[in-house]
Design an enzyme around this catalytic site. Structure first.
Site, PDB file in Angstrom:
ATOM      1  N   GLY A   1       0.777  -1.237   0.000  1.00  0.00           N
ATOM      2  CA  GLY A   1       0.000   0.000   0.000  1.00  0.00           C
ATOM      3  C   GLY A   1       0.803   1.279   0.000  1.00  0.00           C
TER       4      GLY A   1
ATOM      5  CB  CYS B   1      -3.866  -7.814  -2.821  1.00  0.00           C
ATOM      6  SG  CYS B   1      -2.843  -6.354  -2.489  1.00  0.00           S
TER       7      CYS B   1
ATOM      8  CB  CYS C   1      -7.340  -3.062   2.820  1.00  0.00           C
ATOM      9  SG  CYS C   1      -5.858  -4.007   3.247  1.00  0.00           S
TER      10      CYS C   1
END
Length: 269
Positions: free
Chosen positions: A40, A70, A194
């Site tokens: 991220g 993901c 997420c």
């Protein structure tokens, strides 16, 4: 030949758990790129390169279908992979398609003009890279009008979860929700953008309040995968489950066991 599930770390185990419940006879190969987590905070090119490396490893292991469990990889790399990298006999799918379908109450292949939907104010909690990609906002805009999306980049949450520091993760979640509420005091719905975040879903819900509908991806992805495999039975896998990591297998096994509350043994990828 299993169905592959890829994540930068252990967040994708929330998706794996849901799809194993939904498809108990289906073997899965799970790959955690723990050596390079979290994704991220990386650049889009870096995320693309790392994702391609991991998906190629799953292809080499015999997977014809790989799920990017993901959101960062799905947002920053998936479209580019599908357009120019994925072989014709393979498929790579992302995790935010089912979420967009659920929020807009329409199927992905529905190319009719955008229309009004039930939610008007949406809070998006995601990694900095996912927020920067604006992938959620873009896909929502293709399908819905009049939806205000306020995004909150949740720095530190994935690191805390991967390290097993759930007290820190909880404190960070509450802090990020408070920051979001300063920008959007009364969202109708919230997206946990997420796959690590469902591990903290109760904390998000309590911080947001019971009137906010929280969309979490795991079950939506499981239902979508079951539907996809019904329509593409040739992608159904055979074989035994396998868990691979680019990190330390013993450490990752211990963390995975803590998350799923059953023993999971990872091997080196």
């Amino acid at each position: 030949m299993s169905v592959g599930i890829f994540d930068s770390g252990l967040g994708g185990l929330t998706v794996l758990d849901a799809v194993q419940t939904r498809l108990p006879d289906m073997p899965f190969a799970y790959l955690a790129d723990s050596a390079h987590a979290p994704y991220g905070v990386r650049t889009a090119d870096d995320i693309y390169d790392l994702t391609c490396q991991s998906v190629a490893r799953l292809f080499d292991a015999g997977c014809n279908l790989v799920i990017l469990a993901c959101n960062t990889a799905s947002a920053a790399a998936l479209r580019r992979m599908q357009e120019s990298w994925v072989p014709e006999d393979k498929r790579v799918l992302g995790v935010f398609v089912p979420l967009i379908e659920a929020m807009t109450e329409r199927q992905w292949g529905d190319n009719s003009p955008p229309r009004e939907v039930g939610v008007k104010h949406v809070a998006l909690f995601a990694t900095p890279a996912t927020v920067a990609s604006r992938a959620f906002q873009r896909e929502l805009a293709f399908r819905a009008i009049g939806v205000d999306v306020e995004a909150q980049a949740c720095g530190g949450v994935v690191d805390a979860i991967e390290d097993g520091d759930m007290m820190l993760a909880e404190a960070l979640v509450r802090s990020h929700v408070e920051a979001l509420q300063r920008k959007m005091p009364t969202p109708d719905a919230a997206i946990l953008g997420c796959t690590h975040y469902p591990l903290m879903q109760d904390i998000f819900q309590k911080a947001l309040g019971e009137n906010v509908r929280v969309f979490s991806q795991a079950n939506l992805v499981a239902d979508s995968l079951a539907d996809y495999l019904e329509r593409h039975p040739g992608m159904r896998g055979t074989g035994s489950p396998v868990f691979l990591t680019t990190g330390d297998p013993a450490r990752v096994s211990d963390r995975a066991t803590q998350f799923l509350r059953r023993r999971i043994e990872f091997s080196a990828a």
